[in-house]
Design an enzyme around this catalytic site. Structure first.
Site, PDB file in Angstrom:
ATOM      1  N   LYS A 137       0.846  -1.193   0.000  1.00 26.84           N
ATOM      2  CA  LYS A 137       0.000   0.000   0.000  1.00 26.84           C
ATOM      3  C   LYS A 137       0.885   1.248   0.000  1.00 26.84           C
ATOM      4  CE  LYS A 137      -1.802   2.472   3.230  1.00 26.84           C
ATOM      5  NZ  LYS A 137      -1.836   3.820   2.649  1.00 26.84           N
ATOM      6  N   CYS A 182      14.438  10.474   6.358  1.00 27.83           N
ATOM      7  CA  CYS A 182      14.541  10.099   7.770  1.00 27.83           C
ATOM      8  C   CYS A 182      15.982  10.015   8.252  1.00 27.83           C
ATOM      9  CB  CYS A 182      13.843   8.765   7.982  1.00 27.83           C
ATOM     10  SG  CYS A 182      14.320   7.562   6.742  1.00 27.83           S
ATOM     11  N   GLU A 211      11.480  15.536  14.338  1.00 25.64           N
ATOM     12  CA  GLU A 211      11.796  15.611  12.918  1.00 25.64           C
ATOM     13  C   GLU A 211      11.086  16.811  12.308  1.00 25.64           C
ATOM     14  OE1 GLU A 211      11.625  11.587  10.774  1.00 25.64           O
ATOM     15  OE2 GLU A 211       9.660  11.762  11.694  1.00 25.64           O
ATOM     16  N   GLU A 271      10.366   0.518  10.217  1.00 25.76           N
ATOM     17  CA  GLU A 271      11.369   1.547   9.906  1.00 25.76           C
ATOM     18  C   GLU A 271      10.715   2.893  10.137  1.00 25.76           C
ATOM     19  OE1 GLU A 271      14.315   0.829   9.466  1.00 25.76           O
ATOM     20  OE2 GLU A 271      14.413  -1.161   8.573  1.00 25.76           O
TER      21      GLU A 271
HETATM   22  P1  NAP Z   1       2.903   8.033   8.138  1.00 23.17           P
HETATM   23  O1  NAP Z   1       1.941   9.130   8.340  1.00 23.17           O
HETATM   24  O2  NAP Z   1       3.325   7.213   9.286  1.00 23.17           O
HETATM   25  O3  NAP Z   1       2.261   7.099   7.003  1.00 23.17           O
HETATM   26  C1  NAP Z   1       2.977   5.998   6.465  1.00 23.17           C
HETATM   27  C2  NAP Z   1       1.989   5.018   5.860  1.00 23.17           C
HETATM   28  O4  NAP Z   1       1.181   4.441   6.886  1.00 23.17           O
HETATM   29  C3  NAP Z   1       1.045   5.619   4.846  1.00 23.17           C
HETATM   30  O5  NAP Z   1       0.920   4.692   3.767  1.00 23.17           O
HETATM   31  C4  NAP Z   1      -0.242   5.751   5.653  1.00 23.17           C
HETATM   32  O6  NAP Z   1      -1.361   5.781   4.793  1.00 23.17           O
HETATM   33  C5  NAP Z   1      -0.202   4.515   6.519  1.00 23.17           C
HETATM   34  N1  NAP Z   1      -1.001   4.543   7.764  1.00 23.17           N
HETATM   35  C6  NAP Z   1      -1.388   5.623   8.501  1.00 23.17           C
HETATM   36  N2  NAP Z   1      -2.084   5.252   9.598  1.00 23.17           N
HETATM   37  C7  NAP Z   1      -2.131   3.892   9.568  1.00 23.17           C
HETATM   38  C8  NAP Z   1      -2.670   2.913  10.458  1.00 23.17           C
HETATM   39  N3  NAP Z   1      -3.314   3.238  11.587  1.00 23.17           N
HETATM   40  N4  NAP Z   1      -2.503   1.607  10.132  1.00 23.17           N
HETATM   41  C9  NAP Z   1      -1.843   1.247   9.008  1.00 23.17           C
HETATM   42  N5  NAP Z   1      -1.323   2.127   8.136  1.00 23.17           N
HETATM   43  C10 NAP Z   1      -1.437   3.452   8.411  1.00 23.17           C
HETATM   44  O7  NAP Z   1       4.248   8.567   7.497  1.00 23.17           O
HETATM   45  P2  NAP Z   1       4.421   9.582   6.293  1.00 23.17           P
HETATM   46  O8  NAP Z   1       3.978  10.930   6.757  1.00 23.17           O
HETATM   47  O9  NAP Z   1       3.852   9.013   5.047  1.00 23.17           O
HETATM   48  O10 NAP Z   1       6.032   9.549   6.116  1.00 23.17           O
HETATM   49  C11 NAP Z   1       6.901  10.311   6.891  1.00 23.17           C
HETATM   50  C12 NAP Z   1       7.478   9.506   8.060  1.00 23.17           C
HETATM   51  O11 NAP Z   1       8.112   8.326   7.583  1.00 23.17           O
HETATM   52  C13 NAP Z   1       8.541  10.238   8.827  1.00 23.17           C
HETATM   53  O12 NAP Z   1       8.319  10.086  10.202  1.00 23.17           O
HETATM   54  C14 NAP Z   1       9.832   9.540   8.424  1.00 23.17           C
HETATM   55  O13 NAP Z   1      10.870   9.645   9.345  1.00 23.17           O
HETATM   56  C15 NAP Z   1       9.376   8.146   8.227  1.00 23.17           C
HETATM   57  N6  NAP Z   1      10.302   7.402   7.346  1.00 23.17           N
HETATM   58  C16 NAP Z   1      11.113   6.446   7.886  1.00 23.17           C
HETATM   59  C17 NAP Z   1      11.990   5.743   7.092  1.00 23.17           C
HETATM   60  C18 NAP Z   1      12.889   4.668   7.649  1.00 23.17           C
HETATM   61  O14 NAP Z   1      13.358   3.843   6.881  1.00 23.17           O
HETATM   62  N7  NAP Z   1      13.149   4.609   8.927  1.00 23.17           N
HETATM   63  C19 NAP Z   1      12.045   5.993   5.724  1.00 23.17           C
HETATM   64  C20 NAP Z   1      11.208   6.969   5.199  1.00 23.17           C
HETATM   65  C21 NAP Z   1      10.329   7.662   6.025  1.00 23.17           C
HETATM   66  P3  NAP Z   1      -2.589   6.785   5.123  1.00 23.17           P
HETATM   67  O15 NAP Z   1      -2.016   8.161   5.223  1.00 23.17           O
HETATM   68  O16 NAP Z   1      -3.550   6.590   4.002  1.00 23.17           O
HETATM   69  O17 NAP Z   1      -3.137   6.313   6.394  1.00 23.17           O
END
Ligand code: NAP
Ligand code: MG
Length: 430
Positions: A130, A238, A335, A204
């Site tokens: 997804k 990140c 962040e 991650e």
């Molecule tokens: P996010 O808000 O956590 O969303 C990530 C994914 O999770 C989206 O596909 C989102 O889709 C889904 N999601 C949201 N709520 C959910 C739930 N309750 N159950 C299952 N899935 C759910 O993150 P983002 O804003 O897209 O990305 C930024 C974050 O990613 C930052 O914190 C960054 O540090 C982190 N990141 C970490 C890494 C690593 O490798 N450590 C790499 C890249 C990014 P929906 O919005 O449709 O819910």
């Protein structure tokens, strides 16, 4: 439900395919992506806003390389290791888990998708992926390519704009593992609900990379490293070194050099080759980054560079440098996920380590010191899944993952492959 059903139906025959067959199909995908690199890079840039020079030179070529890496890994993975003690022998085997749900963020759609899909398929799992609702286009295109090569049901792409979709994967008893990349907040929720069905989890999560500079370090090299990532993908990464912890004796020179370097960071249209800093992902995210910068100013940080909205059509954030920060500030703890670097000063190695480790996160940190031994000694003291010494370059196949709130488990390399397996040991008397 249809995707879970399709993944289930194809899982048994897929898991029985030989590693060589699976490897061959992964190599085919790599070739196909390479041939269609332009098309996929353009889709990624248009959808996401990241500069075309990044998608052409980094995102897609790295994805191709990961496919080839895991294709090679699985050919040599098969076969068991034996362990012999006095009267017992055990062989252990890596078995596929079954159906793997993969949830990715919006910052590197294609690369994150391949990081997760390639090892899971190599190990014999089927997947449901997804992408984030903000930018699913390139992953939908990738899904078309994958489905033209893999048997039906092996790879399933689902999209939608409700968190219920990801949550449905997490809650389903028919999904055996969730591999998630995203924020720590959503990661915690997934761990909590995934516990009910004892999901295998790979998490991650967020990061707030510390970069320590000792008094004898090469300031130009350190600043060059910071600047090369500061505006990269508008700071929406990140692993970026966004928390500079610099010795007090070189503090002024460091801040001035960062300021001078920022002048080369051209902000503009993602489609232009000359653009180094594109827009951020959405209007809501720009507002969030601006509020983040404002909180730093309210807490007493000094704005050295940026801080104001560029006068351009689009969701742009100017590269911003906040100096005079202290560890209690929100801008130091959290962040930005935007092009924002904060600077603090330290008065010696011990203090530097203390400041670096004073964080809920521990994903990627950096040390610049006068010699490698000193950098190594400091690096070993950091609570961080990865540390780079006198460099910002990551090794693409080193284990990747976080300490503390930055995650659980490791992606990439053999760790990334084995993460998608259950291990069985067969024991018998020798
Ligand atoms: P996010 O808000 O956590 O969303 C990530 C994914 O999770 C989206 O596909 C989102 O889709 C889904 N999601 C949201 N709520 C959910 C739930 N309750 N159950 C299952 N899935 C759910 O993150 P983002 O804003 O897209 O990305 C930024 C974050 O990613 C930052 O914190 C960054 O540090 C982190 N990141 C970490 C890494 C690593 O490798 N450590 C790499 C890249 C990014 P929906 O919005 O449709 O819910
Ligand atoms: Mg979200």
């Amino acid at each position: 439900d249809l995707a879970i059903d399709a993944a289930h139906k194809s899982q048994e025959s897929w898991s029985k395919s030989s590693p060589v067959e699976r490897s061959t199909l992964l190599l085919k995908i790599a070739d196909r992506l390479e041939v269609n690199l332009n098309e996929i890079a353009i889709a990624e840039s248009l959808d996401n806003g990241k500069p075309i020079r990044e998608t052409m030179a980094a995102d897609i070529p790295l994805a191709v390389d990961h496919l080839r890496y895991f294709a090679a890994c699985i050919r040599t993975q098969e076969g068991s290791l034996s362990e012999i003690d006095n009267d017992t022998i055990a062989y252990h085997f890596h078995e596929p888990l079954g159906v793997v749900g993969q949830i990715i963020p919006w910052n590197f759609p294609i690369l994150m998708a391949i990081w997760k899909i390639a090892p899971a398929l190599a190990m014999g799992n089927t997947v449901i992926i997804k992408p984030a609702p903000q930018d699913p286009l390139a992953v939908i295109k990738l899904g078309e390519v994958l489905n033209s090569i893999f048997p039906p049901g092996v790879v399933n792409v689902i999209v939608g704009s409700s968190p219920d979709i990801g949550a449905a994967l997490v809650d389903s008893p028919d999904v055996n593992m969730i591999s998630f990349t995203g924020s720590s907040m959503v990661g915690s929720k997934i761990m909590e609900s995934g516990g009910k069905t004892m999901k295998r989890l790979l998490m991650e999560l967020g990061g707030k990379g510390a970069l320590i500079m000792t008094e004898d370090c090469d300031i130009q090299a350190a600043v060059g490293g910071i600047a090369s990532v500061w505006g990269f993908h508008s700071g929406q990464i990140c692993t970026a070194p966004t928390r500079v912890i610099c010795h007090k004796s070189i503090y002024e020179e460091t801040v001035n050099t960062l300021k001078a370097t920022s002048e080369f960071m051209t902000v503009g249209d993602a489609r232009e080759e000359s653009t180094l800093v594109g827009p951020v992902i959405t209007e809501a995210h720009r507002d969030r980054v601006e509020a983040f910068i404002q909180s730093g100013i309210d807490d007493g940080a000094e704005v050295i560079v940026g801080g104001e909205r560029p006068n351009m059509n689009g969701y742009f954030v100017a590269p911003t440098l906040l100096a005079g920060c202290n560890p209690d500030m929100h801008v130091v703890k959290e962040e930005a996920f935007g092009p924002v670097v904060v600077v603090m000063s330290h008065d010696g190695d011990e203090h530097a380590v203390e400041l670096a480790n004073d964080s809920d996160y521990g994903l990627f940190s950096y040390v610049y010191a006068g010699n490698t031994t000193r950098a190594y000694d400091l690096g070993r003291k950091l609570e961080s899944g990865n540390v780079a010494l006198n460099s910002i370059a990551p090794h693409m196949y080193a284990p990747f993952g976080g300490f503390k709130m930055s995650g659980v488990g490791r992606d990439r390399g053999r760790w990334g492959l084995e993460a998608y397996s259950e291990v069985q040991a067969i024991n018998w008397p020798s």
